[in-house]
Design a protein around this motif. Sequence first.
Motif, PDB file in Angstrom:
ATOM      1  N   GLU A  87     -33.378   2.835  23.210  1.00 18.00           N
ATOM      2  CA  GLU A  87     -34.380   3.096  22.354  1.00 18.00           C
ATOM      3  C   GLU A  87     -34.429   4.851  21.868  1.00 18.00           C
ATOM      4  O   GLU A  87     -33.611   5.521  22.200  1.00 18.00           O
ATOM      5  CB  GLU A  87     -35.849   3.313  23.209  1.00 18.00           C
ATOM      6  CG  GLU A  87     -36.065   2.004  23.881  1.00 18.00           C
ATOM      7  CD  GLU A  87     -36.612   0.902  22.844  1.00 18.00           C
ATOM      8  OE1 GLU A  87     -36.934   1.211  21.736  1.00 18.00           O
ATOM      9  OE2 GLU A  87     -36.847  -0.418  23.550  1.00 18.00           O
TER      10      GLU A  87
ATOM     11  N   GLN B  58     -40.451  11.603  20.491  1.00 15.01           N
ATOM     12  CA  GLN B  58     -40.937  13.022  21.016  1.00 15.01           C
ATOM     13  C   GLN B  58     -39.742  14.106  21.181  1.00 15.01           C
ATOM     14  O   GLN B  58     -39.821  15.281  21.344  1.00 15.01           O
ATOM     15  CB  GLN B  58     -41.679  12.899  22.346  1.00 15.01           C
ATOM     16  CG  GLN B  58     -42.600  11.868  22.439  1.00 15.01           C
ATOM     17  CD  GLN B  58     -43.824  12.144  21.295  1.00 15.01           C
ATOM     18  OE1 GLN B  58     -44.164  13.292  21.256  1.00 15.01           O
ATOM     19  NE2 GLN B  58     -44.149  11.178  20.694  1.00 15.01           N
ATOM     20  N   SER B  59     -38.607  13.547  20.917  1.00  8.70           N
ATOM     21  CA  SER B  59     -37.190  14.494  21.079  1.00  8.70           C
ATOM     22  C   SER B  59     -37.322  15.343  20.054  1.00  8.70           C
ATOM     23  O   SER B  59     -37.579  15.213  18.680  1.00  8.70           O
ATOM     24  CB  SER B  59     -36.076  13.627  21.292  1.00  8.70           C
ATOM     25  OG  SER B  59     -34.881  14.586  21.286  1.00  8.70           O
TER      26      SER B  59
ATOM     27  N   ASP C  17     -36.106   8.266  20.734  1.00 12.43           N
ATOM     28  CA  ASP C  17     -37.447   8.915  21.375  1.00 12.43           C
ATOM     29  C   ASP C  17     -38.081   9.839  20.222  1.00 12.43           C
ATOM     30  O   ASP C  17     -37.534  10.842  19.996  1.00 12.43           O
ATOM     31  CB  ASP C  17     -36.842   9.778  22.658  1.00 12.43           C
ATOM     32  CG  ASP C  17     -37.905  10.858  23.324  1.00 12.43           C
ATOM     33  OD1 ASP C  17     -39.219  10.460  22.909  1.00 12.43           O
ATOM     34  OD2 ASP C  17     -37.679  11.550  23.952  1.00 12.43           O
TER      35      ASP C  17
END
Length: 250
Positions: A3, A7-8, A5
């Motif tokens: 997946e 939010q990274s 991310d």
Amino acid sequence: MNELDPQSIVPLYKQLKDLLLQEIKEGIYKANQKIPTELELSEKYQISRMTVRKALAELVEEGVLAKKQGKGTFVQEEKMTEDLSSPNSFTNLCKRNGKVPGGKTLKCTLQEAKDRDRQQLKLENGEMVILVERVRTADDVPVMLEKLYFPGHLKNILVEDLNNASLYQILLEKYGLQSGNSVMEISVCEATPEEAAELKVKTGTPCLLMEEIVYDQYDKPFHRTKSVLRGDKFKYISPRMNVVKHVNSN
């Protein structure tokens, strides 16, 4: 399934690029295999097509992927790399690049020397030349069509089985000769119908034309070569050294 991310701190396009690189490394996508479309990747990872397009564009620019008009995006096969500062035989080139060398002899004959043969090989008047024409393969794929011209006195070549063999190894064992320095010229050409048939490409496909005069360990002309190489299979590099001149300040 891996997946991405959101939010990274790593941009999504960079995450996708790294993910695709990893999947190529793991063999999920193999050389010459088509990868999913922009739309398919966008839907799979729930990201915009613009993000996908940026990741793919960088991989294309870096030579990892290649776009084929009307067909899609494919994994590029890694080219065999040769260092021009220390060129070696085709057999060794394949082995250094993790390929299995092979070949098929098309012609091996003794023939009358032409002016070019006499000049470049320093032949005596009346001396013949041996023409060896071969298709060279890497992992059973034809990648090079070569014509080698040797001085006629190296007659043992004529009785040798040169299929899937190293000609240099034969010459070393039979005559104690090995290649030394060489003068090489590389240019671009288009495959003729005959060349295309042997190399399994379309007529007119861009190829590399390599012409070389090779000298033996005694600095005498060993052979001259004319080779047509598939441009999608080879990459040549040449180190460049800057010469720094010191200025005397006195």
